[in-house]
Every structure is written in C-alpha cells, then in structure tokens.
Design an enzyme around this catalytic site. Structure first.
Site, PDB file in Angstrom:
ATOM      1  N   PRO A  45       0.879  -0.803   0.078  1.00 15.87           N
ATOM      2  CA  PRO A  45       0.115  -0.154   0.136  1.00 15.87           C
ATOM      3  C   PRO A  45       0.725   1.713   0.065  1.00 15.87           C
ATOM      4  O   PRO A  45       1.629   1.046   0.620  1.00 15.87           O
ATOM      5  CB  PRO A  45      -1.050  -0.289   1.528  1.00 15.87           C
ATOM      6  CG  PRO A  45       0.138  -0.958   2.090  1.00 15.87           C
ATOM      7  CD  PRO A  45       0.882  -1.780   1.270  1.00 15.87           C
ATOM      8  N   LEU A  46       0.829   3.008  -0.914  1.00 13.11           N
ATOM      9  CA  LEU A  46       1.232   3.830  -1.051  1.00 13.11           C
ATOM     10  C   LEU A  46       0.222   4.688  -0.831  1.00 13.11           C
ATOM     11  O   LEU A  46      -0.249   4.839  -2.243  1.00 13.11           O
ATOM     12  CB  LEU A  46       2.043   3.055  -2.181  1.00 13.11           C
ATOM     13  CG  LEU A  46       3.446   2.261  -2.429  1.00 13.11           C
ATOM     14  CD1 LEU A  46       3.697   1.874  -3.773  1.00 13.11           C
ATOM     15  CD2 LEU A  46       4.758   2.383  -1.340  1.00 13.11           C
ATOM     16  N   GLN A 120      -6.967  -0.991   0.964  1.00 10.47           N
ATOM     17  CA  GLN A 120      -6.327  -1.243   2.812  1.00 10.47           C
ATOM     18  C   GLN A 120      -7.575  -0.021   2.925  1.00 10.47           C
ATOM     19  O   GLN A 120      -7.302   1.176   2.527  1.00 10.47           O
ATOM     20  CB  GLN A 120      -5.009  -0.531   2.213  1.00 10.47           C
ATOM     21  CG  GLN A 120      -4.512  -0.249   3.925  1.00 10.47           C
ATOM     22  CD  GLN A 120      -3.119   0.137   4.394  1.00 10.47           C
ATOM     23  OE1 GLN A 120      -2.420   1.516   4.188  1.00 10.47           O
ATOM     24  NE2 GLN A 120      -2.482  -0.450   4.613  1.00 10.47           N
ATOM     25  N   GLY A 193      -3.587  -1.191  10.452  1.00 14.40           N
ATOM     26  CA  GLY A 193      -3.763  -1.187  11.789  1.00 14.40           C
ATOM     27  C   GLY A 193      -2.207  -1.246  11.928  1.00 14.40           C
ATOM     28  O   GLY A 193      -1.520  -1.362  12.892  1.00 14.40           O
ATOM     29  N   ALA A 194      -1.642  -0.587  10.940  1.00 17.86           N
ATOM     30  CA  ALA A 194      -0.393  -0.038  11.058  1.00 17.86           C
ATOM     31  C   ALA A 194       0.052   1.382  11.127  1.00 17.86           C
ATOM     32  O   ALA A 194      -0.781   2.243  10.954  1.00 17.86           O
ATOM     33  CB  ALA A 194       0.612  -0.914   9.548  1.00 17.86           C
ATOM     34  N   TYR A 197      -1.671   5.117  12.800  1.00 16.62           N
ATOM     35  CA  TYR A 197      -3.074   5.345  12.629  1.00 16.62           C
ATOM     36  C   TYR A 197      -3.631   4.793  13.732  1.00 16.62           C
ATOM     37  O   TYR A 197      -3.154   4.433  14.713  1.00 16.62           O
ATOM     38  CB  TYR A 197      -3.326   4.989  11.212  1.00 16.62           C
ATOM     39  CG  TYR A 197      -2.362   5.651  10.387  1.00 16.62           C
ATOM     40  CD1 TYR A 197      -2.729   7.410  10.406  1.00 16.62           C
ATOM     41  CD2 TYR A 197      -1.184   5.422   9.557  1.00 16.62           C
ATOM     42  CE1 TYR A 197      -1.653   7.738   9.505  1.00 16.62           C
ATOM     43  CE2 TYR A 197      -0.480   5.745   8.929  1.00 16.62           C
ATOM     44  CZ  TYR A 197      -0.264   7.309   9.044  1.00 16.62           C
ATOM     45  OH  TYR A 197       0.406   8.000   8.104  1.00 16.62           O
ATOM     46  N   ARG A 244      -3.425  -5.535   8.901  1.00 17.69           N
ATOM     47  CA  ARG A 244      -1.667  -5.200   8.207  1.00 17.69           C
ATOM     48  C   ARG A 244      -1.059  -4.462   9.978  1.00 17.69           C
ATOM     49  O   ARG A 244      -1.770  -3.534  10.090  1.00 17.69           O
ATOM     50  CB  ARG A 244      -1.430  -3.830   7.167  1.00 17.69           C
ATOM     51  CG  ARG A 244       0.293  -3.721   7.641  1.00 17.69           C
ATOM     52  CD  ARG A 244       0.502  -3.006   6.080  1.00 17.69           C
ATOM     53  NE  ARG A 244       2.128  -3.148   5.239  1.00 17.69           N
ATOM     54  CZ  ARG A 244       2.363  -2.309   5.159  1.00 17.69           C
ATOM     55  NH1 ARG A 244       2.414  -0.821   4.811  1.00 17.69           N
ATOM     56  NH2 ARG A 244       3.907  -2.756   3.693  1.00 17.69           N
ATOM     57  N   ARG A 336       8.724   1.072  -2.093  1.00 17.56           N
ATOM     58  CA  ARG A 336       9.447   1.603  -3.378  1.00 17.56           C
ATOM     59  C   ARG A 336       9.672   1.520  -4.337  1.00 17.56           C
ATOM     60  O   ARG A 336       9.266   2.065  -6.365  1.00 17.56           O
ATOM     61  CB  ARG A 336      10.771   3.090  -2.523  1.00 17.56           C
ATOM     62  CG  ARG A 336      10.025   3.939  -1.272  1.00 17.56           C
ATOM     63  CD  ARG A 336      11.126   3.652   0.338  1.00 17.56           C
ATOM     64  NE  ARG A 336      11.683   2.355   0.794  1.00 17.56           N
ATOM     65  CZ  ARG A 336      12.543   2.490   1.815  1.00 17.56           C
ATOM     66  NH1 ARG A 336      13.053   3.716   1.618  1.00 17.56           N
ATOM     67  NH2 ARG A 336      12.221   1.310   1.959  1.00 17.56           N
TER      68      ARG A 336
HETATM   69  C1  LIG Z   1       4.986   6.890  -0.821  1.00 17.43           C
HETATM   70  C2  LIG Z   1       4.991   5.940   0.398  1.00 17.43           C
HETATM   71  C3  LIG Z   1       3.203   5.795   0.985  1.00 17.43           C
HETATM   72  C4  LIG Z   1       3.091   5.258   1.857  1.00 17.43           C
HETATM   73  N1  LIG Z   1       1.718   4.535   1.955  1.00 17.43           N
HETATM   74  C5  LIG Z   1       0.829   3.931   2.943  1.00 17.43           C
HETATM   75  C6  LIG Z   1       0.478   3.428   3.336  1.00 17.43           C
HETATM   76  O1  LIG Z   1      -1.246   3.965   2.614  1.00 17.43           O
HETATM   77  N2  LIG Z   1      -0.703   2.707   3.761  1.00 17.43           N
HETATM   78  C7  LIG Z   1       0.527   1.743   4.236  1.00 17.43           C
HETATM   79  O2  LIG Z   1       0.447   0.564   5.532  1.00 17.43           O
HETATM   80  N3  LIG Z   1       1.800   1.880   4.343  1.00 17.43           N
HETATM   81  C8  LIG Z   1       2.441   2.638   3.198  1.00 17.43           C
HETATM   82  N4  LIG Z   1       3.651   3.095   3.613  1.00 17.43           N
HETATM   83  C9  LIG Z   1       4.296   2.236   3.511  1.00 17.43           C
HETATM   84  C10 LIG Z   1       4.472   0.936   1.870  1.00 17.43           C
HETATM   85  O3  LIG Z   1       4.250   0.024   2.077  1.00 17.43           O
HETATM   86  C11 LIG Z   1       5.973  -0.192   2.867  1.00 17.43           C
HETATM   87  O4  LIG Z   1       5.697  -0.467   4.024  1.00 17.43           O
HETATM   88  C12 LIG Z   1       7.604   0.900   3.290  1.00 17.43           C
HETATM   89  O5  LIG Z   1       7.747   1.190   1.730  1.00 17.43           O
HETATM   90  C13 LIG Z   1       8.330   0.059   3.577  1.00 17.43           C
HETATM   91  O6  LIG Z   1       8.795  -1.164   2.232  1.00 17.43           O
HETATM   92  P1  LIG Z   1       9.751  -0.557   1.060  1.00 17.43           P
HETATM   93  O7  LIG Z   1      10.985  -0.317   1.948  1.00 17.43           O
HETATM   94  O8  LIG Z   1       9.762  -1.806   0.405  1.00 17.43           O
HETATM   95  O9  LIG Z   1       9.520   0.386   0.706  1.00 17.43           O
HETATM   96  C14 LIG Z   1       3.899   3.600   2.115  1.00 17.43           C
HETATM   97  C15 LIG Z   1       5.685   4.390   1.433  1.00 17.43           C
HETATM   98  C16 LIG Z   1       5.593   4.915   1.099  1.00 17.43           C
HETATM   99  C17 LIG Z   1       7.292   5.263   0.416  1.00 17.43           C
HETATM  100  C1  LIG Z   2       0.855  12.723   1.967  1.00 18.55           C
HETATM  101  O1  LIG Z   2       0.477  11.053   2.673  1.00 18.55           O
HETATM  102  C2  LIG Z   2       1.228  11.169   3.538  1.00 18.55           C
HETATM  103  C3  LIG Z   2       1.194  10.096   3.852  1.00 18.55           C
HETATM  104  O2  LIG Z   2       1.614   8.612   3.683  1.00 18.55           O
HETATM  105  C4  LIG Z   2       2.625  12.020   3.913  1.00 18.55           C
HETATM  106  O3  LIG Z   2       3.544  11.489   4.701  1.00 18.55           O
HETATM  107  C5  LIG Z   2       2.949  12.991   3.210  1.00 18.55           C
HETATM  108  O4  LIG Z   2       3.398  14.091   4.429  1.00 18.55           O
HETATM  109  C6  LIG Z   2       1.791  13.671   3.035  1.00 18.55           C
HETATM  110  N1  LIG Z   2       2.436  14.641   1.556  1.00 18.55           N
HETATM  111  C7  LIG Z   2       1.648  16.092   1.638  1.00 18.55           C
HETATM  112  C8  LIG Z   2       1.766  17.011   0.221  1.00 18.55           C
HETATM  113  O5  LIG Z   2       0.559  16.151   2.639  1.00 18.55           O
END
Ligand SMILES: Cc1cc2nc3c(=O)[nH]c(=O)nc-3n(C[C@H](O)[C@H](O)[C@H](O)COP(=O)(O)O)c2cc1C
Ligand SMILES: *[C@@H]1O[C@H](CO)[C@@H](O)[C@H](O)[C@H]1NC(C)=O
Ligand SMILES: *[C@@H]1O[C@H](CO)[C@@H](O)[C@H](O)[C@H]1NC(C)=O
Ligand SMILES: *[C@@H]1O[C@H](CO)[C@@H](O)[C@H](O)[C@H]1NC(C)=O
Length: 379
Positions: A45-46, A120, A193-194, A197, A244, A336
């Site tokens: 999830p991203l 998610q 759940g991670a 939040y 999660r 990423r």
């Molecule tokens: C741009 C970005 C947005 C993310 N948004 C979420 C999210 O919406 N929900 C979530 O559970 N984790 C989020 N994460 C965490 C990622 O799912 C992941 O656990 C974290 O990037 C570590 O994994 P990686 O090393 O493969 O990037 C986010 C990470 C990045 C880089």
């Molecule tokens: C977008 O959302 C992420 C949450 O995963 C946050 O870290 C980031 O600051 C937000 N970006 C902006 C521009 O608000």
C-alpha cells in the site's frame, strides 16, 4: 524471424522462465485462500496524495493497471473509512457513493490484466489536524495526548478522546467501508492496523492510556482491532480480509513497551476469525526510510498465524527470495521498488536493472510525474 529462430526464441523464453522460478522463490506460485497467485511479489500500500477531494481519480486507472500482473496481488493506498479518517491532502476515501463509483473503473482495469486487488481501509485517528476534520473539530483518538508539534513535518492537533460508547460506530465505519469495497469490485480488504494510525493507537501502550475495556491490559488494547476484524469478516467473509500491523515500529510516537508480546498475541487472536492474511512490517524498518539492526523477528508471529503471512519493509530481490526460501514469509510486499518499477516482477525474472525511485515526487499531486511516468523495461 524464420520458423527455426522463432522456435528457438520461444524455447529460450520458456527456459529463462523456468530458470527464474528455480532461482527466484519470489516468482513461484502460491495459493492464498481462494486465490491462486502466480508469483509472490505484492504491491505494498502506497499513499500517493493524488485523489483530489478524497475521490479516486482517472489517472489511478493507469497507475494501478501498470503494476497489475496475471494473478499478482496489489494493495491500494490507504483509503479513508469516514469523513473523520483523513490527515493528509488528497487521499482517497470509500465512504460515499461517489467514491465507490470512482473506484470501479480502477478495479476493472486491474482485473482486466488478471490482477487481484485489495483495498486498504484506514482511519488516521490523531495523525490529523482540525483542518482535515468536519466542522474544524478535533481529530478523534483513543487518547487526548497530541503528537509532538511539527513531528515528521506535519501539523497535529490535540485529539479528542473517544468515549466508550462512540467506539461501536467507528467499528461500523470499517464494516461499511469493507462492504463498499466489495461493491466497488475489490477482491477483499486490508485493514490498516499499522504505522501509528487509529488501530495502532489503540494497540500500543505508548499512546493508549484508556481505563475502559479498550485500554490497559494487552487484551484490552487489542480489543478494538479484533472487533474491527470480526465486524469486517462477518460482513464480507474472512476469506477476503487481511490486516497490516507494524508491531515493532514507533512511527508517529506510537510504540509499545513489549512489541514481541503484542505481535504474538495478535497473531494468535486473529486465528479465531479465519482471515486470509497477516501483513507485517519488518522490525528493521524502525526508521521510516532505512534498514536498521534489530534483535526482533516476525518469525514467531508467522508461526502462530494460520493464514498467509506477508512481510514488507526494505526488501530487495535477494532478501525477498531468501525470506520465502527460509520460511519467513509466504509473500513479500514491495513499496518503493514497485512504485518506481511498474514491471517489478518481470525485472526480477530477467534480473534486469531497476529504476531508482524519486522521493521528491512520492507525495506531489501531479497526475503523471513520479506516478505513471516510471519507464517499463524495453524488451
Ligand atoms: C510513498 C509511500 C507511501 C506509503 N503509504 C502507505 C500506506 O498508504 N499504507 C501503508 O500501510 N503503508 C504505506 N507506506 C509504507 C509501505 O507500504 C512500506 O511498508 C514501506 O515503504 C517499506 O517498504 P519498502 O522498503 O519496500 O518501500 C508508504 C510508503 C511510501 C514510500
Ligand atoms: C501525503 O501522505 C503521506 C502519508 O503517507 C504524508 O506523509 C505526506 O506528507 C502527504 N503529502 C502531502 C503533500 O501532504
Ligand atoms: C485455484 O486452483 C484450484 C486447484 O488447485 C482450483 O480448484 C480453483 O478453482 C482455482 N481458483 C481460482 C480462483 O482460479
Ligand atoms: C490454527 O492451526 C493450528 C495448527 O494447525 C490448529 O491447531 C488450530 O486449531 C488452528 N486455529 C484455528 C483458530 O483455526
């Protein structure tokens, strides 16, 4: 190409594929409940902050379908369950009819490529400020302690502590969001759940300072999470539900004094609801963007949990393969690397070079840049 060359070419492709799955456990099939996955590389999830007005946008059709593969698992960015669930700009929701309708073409596009797509579902709790809340009210949380001002560059308001009798309505929001996700066509939901939040705020003793049945003992702190799991599983079927957890992390000042006990308790307790998967962030991700040394392991959680175990956090191809081969995970989620490489499973198969991710465009609101413009391999 002549006939012989074509035959040799096709033969070559088949051999390459077969070799790839011998040396790459990540590229072997896996049966996750009713889903027959063709490989074990999951889109993590991203959050991408490009869902204007909390409504998913048409540009997400291209973004997600770029990352879809035949029988590969994708998880959406965190998606709000109600009008109090947001804490960042332009994040999507799934509590209104308009949002549900907007998700449909995105889900369809992923399905057209054979992908399996989970939504998610999310509530930020105190990781918010009055500007994101209806009528400028205070964000809600199990506590009234605020996050240190300016932490992670955000503006955080002092939250309002939920009354015990308000909690069932919040659980119901998760249930309805899951119902909406199925209505939108998703194959299932991942309960978020991670990462500090609202569910994590209940789970962890650094934040949860309640004295009712949702605070205090480990059992009480896990009650909120488990009641959501139960409500969602009853609504859509446990075979469509994942959760999660980031037991070992302390993002947003949400840490626990005994993460091993917490993780093990949750892994065991989840078995009662027969859910599909448990998705855990690696303990080494104690800092948001780097791998760190840690004495902890998720293996006891994996051993305790009866369903599919997804591991995430800091993985590259080699240690992802190792995690599968060593039995540390059934599936590995990539964040990423998948963000920057829409064809990540293919690149793993061909041992191709990877695009580098650009952190500066993770969270910008542009519908293309840093979103759908990462190049595919040219083959
Ligand atoms: C741009 C970005 C947005 C993310 N948004 C979420 C999210 O919406 N929900 C979530 O559970 N984790 C989020 N994460 C965490 C990622 O799912 C992941 O656990 C974290 O990037 C570590 O994994 P990686 O090393 O493969 O990037 C986010 C990470 C990045 C880089
Ligand atoms: C977008 O959302 C992420 C949450 O995963 C946050 O870290 C980031 O600051 C937000 N970006 C902006 C521009 O608000
Ligand atoms: C998955 O594979 C099994 C056989 O192993 C089959 O019975 C089942 O129908 C398949 N499920 C789907 C959704 O294709
Ligand atoms: C989980 O699996 C174990 C071992 O296979 C089994 O004994 C136990 O009953 C299962 N638990 C549930 C709740 O299904």
């Amino acid at each position: 190409m002549g006939v012989l060359e074509t035959i040799i070419f096709i033969f070559h492709i088949h051999i390459t594929r077969a070799m790839a799955s011998i040396t790459n456990p990540l590229l072997t099939p896996y049966k996750m409940g009713n889903f027959n996955l063709s490989h074990r590389v999951v889109l993590a999830p991203l959050t991408r902050n490009r869902s204007y007005g909390n409504v998913p946008q048409p540009h997400a059709i291209l973004y997600y379908s770029q990352r879809a593969t035949e029988c590969g698992l994708l998880v959406t960015e965190a998606t709000g369950v109600s009008d109090t669930a947001q804490g960042y700009v332009e994040t999507p929701g799934i509590w209104t009819k308009e949002q549900v309708e907007a998700w449909k073409p995105i889900v369809n596009a992923v399905h057209e490529k054979g992908g399996i797509f989970f939504c998610q579902i999310w509530h930020v709790g105190r990781v918010s400020n009055t500007g994101f809340q209806p009528n400028g009210e205070a964000p809600i949380s199990p506590t009234d302690k605020e996050i240190t001002p300016g932490l992670a560059g955000g503006e955080w308001s002092r939250p309002r502590r939920l009354k015990t009798d308000e909690i069932p309505a919040l659980i119901n929001d998760f249930r309805l969001a899951a119902r909406n996700a199925i209505e939108a066509g998703f194959d299932g939901v991942e309960i978020h759940g991670a990462n500090g939040y609202i569910i994590d705020q209940f789970l962890k003793d650094q934040v949860n300072d309640r004295t009712d049945q949702y605070g205090g003992s480990l059992e009480n702190r896990c009650r909120f999470a488990l009641e959501i799991v139960e409500a969602v599983a009853n609504e859509i079927g446990g075979d469509k539900v994942g959760i999660r957890l980031s037991t070992f992390a302390d993002y947003m000042e949400c840490g626990d004094s005994n993460p091993e006990a917490l993780g093990l308790y949750m892994a065991n307790a989840l078995n009662k609801y027969n859910i599909l998967y448990l998705h855990v962030i690696e303990p080494r991700m104690i800092q948001v963007w780097e791998n760190s040394e840690t004495p902890y392991s998720t293996l006891p959680m994996k051993k305790a949990f009866n369903g599919t175990f997804i591991s995430a956090g800091g993985y590259k191809k080699d240690d992802g393969n190792k995690a599968i081969a060593n039995g540390n995970a059934d599936l590995v989620a990539f964040g990423r690397l998948f963000l920057a490489n829409p064809d990540l499973p293919k690149r793993f198969e061909l041992d191709a070079i990877l695009n580098k991710y650009d952190r500066d465009t993770f969270y910008i609101q542009d519908p293309v840049v840093g979103y759908t413009d990462y190049p595919f391999l040219e083959v």
